[in-house]
Design a protein around this motif. Structure first.
Motif, PDB file in Angstrom:
ATOM      1  N   ALA A   1     -10.389  -1.520  -0.753  1.00  0.00           N
ATOM      2  CA  ALA A   1     -11.770  -1.023   0.734  1.00  0.00           C
ATOM      3  C   ALA A   1     -11.339   0.066   1.184  1.00  0.00           C
ATOM      4  CB  ALA A   1     -11.397  -1.345   2.193  1.00  0.00           C
ATOM      5  N   CYS A   2      -9.423   0.877   1.405  1.00  0.00           N
ATOM      6  CA  CYS A   2      -9.326   2.134   1.720  1.00  0.00           C
ATOM      7  C   CYS A   2      -7.825   2.919   0.749  1.00  0.00           C
ATOM      8  CB  CYS A   2      -8.949   1.954   3.008  1.00  0.00           C
ATOM      9  SG  CYS A   2      -7.169   1.247   3.209  1.00  0.00           S
TER      10      CYS A   2
ATOM     11  N   CYS B   1      -5.248  -5.141   6.224  1.00  0.00           N
ATOM     12  CA  CYS B   1      -5.488  -4.253   6.230  1.00  0.00           C
ATOM     13  C   CYS B   1      -4.835  -3.305   7.387  1.00  0.00           C
ATOM     14  CB  CYS B   1      -6.210  -3.474   5.325  1.00  0.00           C
ATOM     15  SG  CYS B   1      -5.462  -1.437   4.699  1.00  0.00           S
TER      16      CYS B   1
ATOM     17  N   CYS C   1      -4.626  -2.058  -0.571  1.00  0.00           N
ATOM     18  CA  CYS C   1      -6.672  -2.356  -0.352  1.00  0.00           C
ATOM     19  C   CYS C   1      -7.294  -1.704  -1.057  1.00  0.00           C
ATOM     20  CB  CYS C   1      -6.367  -1.706   1.153  1.00  0.00           C
ATOM     21  SG  CYS C   1      -7.709  -1.605   1.576  1.00  0.00           S
TER      22      CYS C   1
ATOM     23  N   CYS D   1      -7.194   0.188   6.898  1.00  0.00           N
ATOM     24  CA  CYS D   1      -8.821   0.815   7.735  1.00  0.00           C
ATOM     25  C   CYS D   1      -8.990  -0.830   8.716  1.00  0.00           C
ATOM     26  CB  CYS D   1      -9.373   0.469   6.115  1.00  0.00           C
ATOM     27  SG  CYS D   1      -9.273  -0.737   5.001  1.00  0.00           S
TER      28      CYS D   1
HETATM   29 ZN   LIG Z   1      -7.885  -1.336   4.008  1.00  0.00          ZN
END
Ligand SMILES: [Zn+2]
Length: 235
Positions: free
Chosen positions: A197-198, A218, A195, A221
């Protein structure tokens, strides 16, 4: 819709990175060290100024004592001019004592003046150091401000791009993304099985869903995952 979402996720990714870069602006070790040194020099200047005032006070007190004794000596001389023979030797003895005390005071004042000169020399030196370090602190702080302002500008640019990307969307989709963005990251890219983002590794089930174009979040996150899915070879 897939490509459109990938583009929006990419814009959001840039925005998120710009915000993180702004958050990461911190005073450098050099600035922190210069600030600590400056604070210490400010204290030393204050201590030396107090020392100088104390020595100057002592010199003033010695001078005033000396003036008093000088007056006393003059009075004794005046008395001696009109005194009888018996008083002469008493006045003479007292004058001798006063003169000897005056010599002591002169010596003490000379010492105090030397002490003051030495304190003033240290004060000048430490004041110059304080000013030089103060200049370094001001320069480093200015550089930090410039860096922070550049990153703030980058955030504003990324925010504008994000707003522009959302403006073109179907209202329903836009509302959905905006609602998610209020809670945190709205969209994230699935890149190489992770992912964006995280940065957590995505499960095979999630990657499969992304690849199939199904809506999937996800598991770590909660961002809505879009992108390459299984094609990334993350399994
Ligand atoms: Zn994530």
């Amino acid at each position: 819709m897939g490509q459109e979402l990938i583009e929006i996720a990419t814009v959001e990714e840039r925005l998120s990175r710009a915000r993180a870069a702004l958050e990461a602006v911190r005073p450098s070790a050099a600035l922190r060290a210069a600030e600590a040194e400056h604070a210490e020099l400010v204290q030393r200047v204050a201590a030396l100024e107090a020392e100088r005032r104390e020595v100057e006070g002592r010199i003033a007190a010695l001078e005033s004592q000396r003036d008093e004794l000088g007056e006393r000596l003059a009075r004794l001389r005046g008395q001696g001019d009109h005194a009888g023979f018996r008083d002469q030797s008493r006045l003479e003895a007292e004058s001798t004592m006063v003169r000897s005390r005056l010599e002591e005071l002169d010596e003490a004042e000379l010492e105090a003046m030397e002490e003051r000169d030495s304190v003033v020399a240290s004060l000048d030196e430490v004041t110059a150091q304080r000013d030089a370090v103060g200049g370094t602190v001001a320069e480093l702080r200015a550089a930090l401000d410039v860096e922070r302002e550049q990153r703030r500008e980058a955030v504003r640019t990324a925010e504008a791009a994000w707003a522009e990307a959302l403006a073109g969307l179907d209202p329903g989709l836009r509302a959905r993304i905006e609602a998610r963005a209020k809670r945190g990251r709205a969209l994230a890219l699935s890149i190489a099985g992770r992912c964006s983002a995280c940065h957590m590794e995505l499960s095979g089930a999630v990657l499969g869903a992304v690849a199939a174009g199904r809506d999937v979040d996800c598991e770590s996150c909660g961002a809505w995952l879009v992108g390459e899915g299984l094609a990334g070879g993350g399994l």
